[in-house]
Motif scaffolding. Structure first.
Motif, PDB file in Angstrom:
ATOM      1  N   UNK A  14       2.287  84.308-114.539  1.00 16.96           N
ATOM      2  CA  UNK A  14       3.176  83.605-115.705  1.00 16.96           C
ATOM      3  C   UNK A  14       4.740  83.869-115.281  1.00 16.96           C
ATOM      4  N   UNK A  15       4.827  85.194-114.853  1.00 16.50           N
ATOM      5  CA  UNK A  15       6.356  85.530-114.355  1.00 16.50           C
ATOM      6  C   UNK A  15       6.777  84.660-113.395  1.00 16.50           C
ATOM      7  N   UNK A  16       6.065  84.361-112.469  1.00 13.24           N
ATOM      8  CA  UNK A  16       6.566  83.420-111.254  1.00 13.24           C
ATOM      9  C   UNK A  16       6.685  82.129-111.850  1.00 13.24           C
ATOM     10  N   UNK A  17       5.724  81.727-112.580  1.00 13.35           N
ATOM     11  CA  UNK A  17       6.000  80.199-113.168  1.00 13.35           C
ATOM     12  C   UNK A  17       7.118  80.130-114.141  1.00 13.35           C
ATOM     13  N   UNK A  18       7.358  81.145-114.725  1.00 18.10           N
ATOM     14  CA  UNK A  18       8.673  81.211-115.674  1.00 18.10           C
ATOM     15  C   UNK A  18      10.029  80.955-114.800  1.00 18.10           C
ATOM     16  N   UNK A  19       9.936  81.751-113.688  1.00 15.87           N
ATOM     17  CA  UNK A  19      11.191  81.873-112.705  1.00 15.87           C
ATOM     18  C   UNK A  19      11.135  80.509-111.966  1.00 15.87           C
ATOM     19  N   UNK A  20      10.019  79.918-111.509  1.00 13.93           N
ATOM     20  CA  UNK A  20      10.301  78.413-110.994  1.00 13.93           C
ATOM     21  C   UNK A  20      10.853  77.431-112.092  1.00 13.93           C
ATOM     22  N   UNK A  21      10.221  77.643-113.283  1.00 13.84           N
ATOM     23  CA  UNK A  21      10.943  76.604-114.383  1.00 13.84           C
ATOM     24  C   UNK A  21      12.221  76.879-114.696  1.00 13.84           C
ATOM     25  N   UNK A  22      12.665  78.050-114.495  1.00 14.74           N
ATOM     26  CA  UNK A  22      14.308  78.445-114.733  1.00 14.74           C
ATOM     27  C   UNK A  22      14.865  77.643-113.590  1.00 14.74           C
ATOM     28  N   UNK A  23      14.554  78.077-112.432  1.00 12.11           N
ATOM     29  CA  UNK A  23      15.105  77.376-111.150  1.00 12.11           C
ATOM     30  C   UNK A  23      15.150  75.741-111.366  1.00 12.11           C
ATOM     31  N   UNK A  24      14.052  75.302-112.077  1.00 12.22           N
ATOM     32  CA  UNK A  24      14.302  73.777-112.101  1.00 12.22           C
ATOM     33  C   UNK A  24      14.961  73.188-113.163  1.00 12.22           C
ATOM     34  N   UNK A  25      15.218  74.063-114.354  1.00 14.15           N
ATOM     35  CA  UNK A  25      15.562  73.509-115.396  1.00 14.15           C
ATOM     36  C   UNK A  25      17.339  73.485-115.448  1.00 14.15           C
ATOM     37  N   UNK A  26      17.777  74.492-114.718  1.00 17.10           N
ATOM     38  CA  UNK A  26      19.112  74.663-114.387  1.00 17.10           C
ATOM     39  C   UNK A  26      19.663  73.580-113.402  1.00 17.10           C
ATOM     40  N   UNK A  27      20.806  73.346-113.953  1.00 18.96           N
ATOM     41  CA  UNK A  27      21.450  72.085-113.081  1.00 18.96           C
ATOM     42  C   UNK A  27      21.973  72.751-111.689  1.00 18.96           C
ATOM     43  N   UNK A  28      21.168  73.502-110.783  1.00 21.54           N
ATOM     44  CA  UNK A  28      21.717  73.746-109.711  1.00 21.54           C
ATOM     45  C   UNK A  28      21.772  72.722-108.663  1.00 21.54           C
ATOM     46  N   UNK A  29      22.305  73.029-107.476  1.00 26.78           N
ATOM     47  CA  UNK A  29      22.279  72.226-106.520  1.00 26.78           C
ATOM     48  C   UNK A  29      21.053  72.680-105.287  1.00 26.78           C
TER      49      UNK A  29
END
Length: 425
Positions: free
Chosen positions: A329-344
């Protein structure tokens, strides 16, 4: 004396051998003749062939902890080809784990710009040289007294050949040493100390101008651990770069702490010629942040990323997988953070407990397929893929090639990327 400096590649990204280049001026001052060889490019057979010519007196290597085993193999190959050559090893791994036997004759601890030339001058009496294993400890160097690294032994154009955007020439630089923080996954404080030393602003501007004029460099990759942490010094340097542009842009890709940068500082970075920065976001897990000695203020991060977009800076997020006690669940939350932020862009790394780290618990080994799936899930999204392509100036017909390069970057360390006839490290 003829000195052969051997560059040992580590990991998946090609990097300029800056630590070895920094040694060259001091070695030349002793009267030594200095030559460079990149064993990652030519392989062990070519290295041994060079040594069998019989005119090398001393071989120097810099070894990082991830490359310690490869360093042992290289040193053994040197010994087999030239038994009488003196082998000197330095760098992060010998400094942080001097008890780890690599097979060298001399181990230089800490900063080598003074002690390595002293070893050359001392000949067989090297044990009396400060900073050498078995001798007294050396004081931290005054960065204001150090000459610029010599970038002729390892030619600048030979490195960063795959860098994007295309047609540009990059090289690595540092403007400070040390870090006042104590992030538990990082060995920088143990390596350099928590007292930060800065190169004079005029020296930084002079080096960047010389890189432009002498080597045709138009972009520098700042490798500092503490570039933005001293706000007054950062603003003074950025103001000087804006008022007297040295003719190069710069990128902060070593991982900036999110709490060290904010929208006003982003504006100053853009005015000074910064084009990209990377944020060390690490994890979305609160327990994981505590394990690393970090804290993530999401509203602050979001505002910083928005400012980067306003001022045209590309922004990358660095994330870590395999934290102590990390759950799926921690890894999934980290992936969702990466995809939700407007990163390049986003990078997902496996946590490792290298010497000097102070982790509160053992890292968890992450299945490489999970890491590959995180990359695929991030970059196969049409909007994110298009954003990356635009930022790196990748044309549509080049996208398959970029995908192949990304897969190679993830799965094949640099030391394995050579022709079949060469002996692997």
């Amino acid at each position: 004396m003829r000195v052969l400096l051997v560059h040992l590649p580590v990991g998946f990204e090609e990097a300029y051998p800056l630590a070895l280049a920094a040694l060259v001026p001091g070695l030349v001052a002793t009267g030594a003749s200095v030559e460079g060889l990149d064993v990652g490019r030519v392989g062990l057979r070519a290295l041994q062939g060079r040594l069998r010519r019989g005119d090398v007196d001393l071989v120097g290597l810099s070894v990082w902890s991830p490359g310690a085993d490869a360093g042992r193999r290289v040193i053994a190959a040197i010994r087999a080809a030239a038994p009488r050559v003196t082998i000197v090893v330095g760098g992060p791994h010998p400094t942080l784990a001097p008890e780890d036997e690599l097979g060298a004759d001399v181990v230089v601890l800490g900063e080598g710009e003074a002690s390595f030339p002293a070893v050359v001058r001392a000949g067989g009496a090297w044990r009396a040289v400060p900073g050498v294993y078995g001798g007294p400890g050396a004081a931290p160097l005054d960065l204001a007294t150090l000459p610029h690294p010599d970038r002729t032994v390892f030619a600048v154009p030979a490195y960063h050949r795959e860098h994007r955007p295309p047609g540009r020439r990059y090289t690595a630089v540092v403007t400070s040493r040390g870090c006042r923080h104590a992030c538990r996954y990082c060995s920088a404080p143990a390596l350099w100390g928590r007292h930060v030393r800065f190169r004079p602003i005029e020296a930084v501007l002079d080096e960047w101008r010389r890189l432009r004029v002498d080597h045709g460099v138009d972009g520098v990759l700042v490798e500092d651990d503490h570039f933005l942490e001293d706000r007054a010094r950062s603003l003074a340097l950025l103001d000087a770069l804006a008022r007297r542009p040295p003719g190069v842009t710069f990128e902060l890709l070593n991982g900036v702490r999110p709490d060290a940068v904010d929208p006003p500082l982003v504006a100053a970075l853009a005015a000074a010629g910064c084009t990209r920065l990377a944020l060390g976001l690490e994890t979305a897990s609160a327990s994981g942040q505590r394990a690393l000695g970090r804290r993530l203020e999401l509203a602050h991060v979001t505002a910083t990323i928005a400012a980067c977009r306003t001022h045209g800076l590309g922004v990358t997020g660095y994330f870590v997988l395999g934290l102590p006690e990390e759950t799926a669940a921690d890894r999934l939350a980290t992936f969702r953070l990466a995809t939700d932020l407007k990163l390049d862009m986003a990078h997902f790394s496996q946590l490792s407990a290298w010497p000097g780290a102070q982790l509160s618990g053992a890292p968890i080994a992450v299945d490489p397929r999970l890491r590959a799936a995180a990359y695929a899930g991030y970059y196969l999204h049409p909007g994110r893929a298009l954003r990356v392509a635009r930022k790196l100036e990748v044309r549509p017909h080049e996208l398959p090639e970029m995908g192949h390069r990304l897969w190679s970057w993830m799965t094949r360390p640099l030391e394995s990327r050579r022709s079949a006839e060469d002996v692997p490290l």
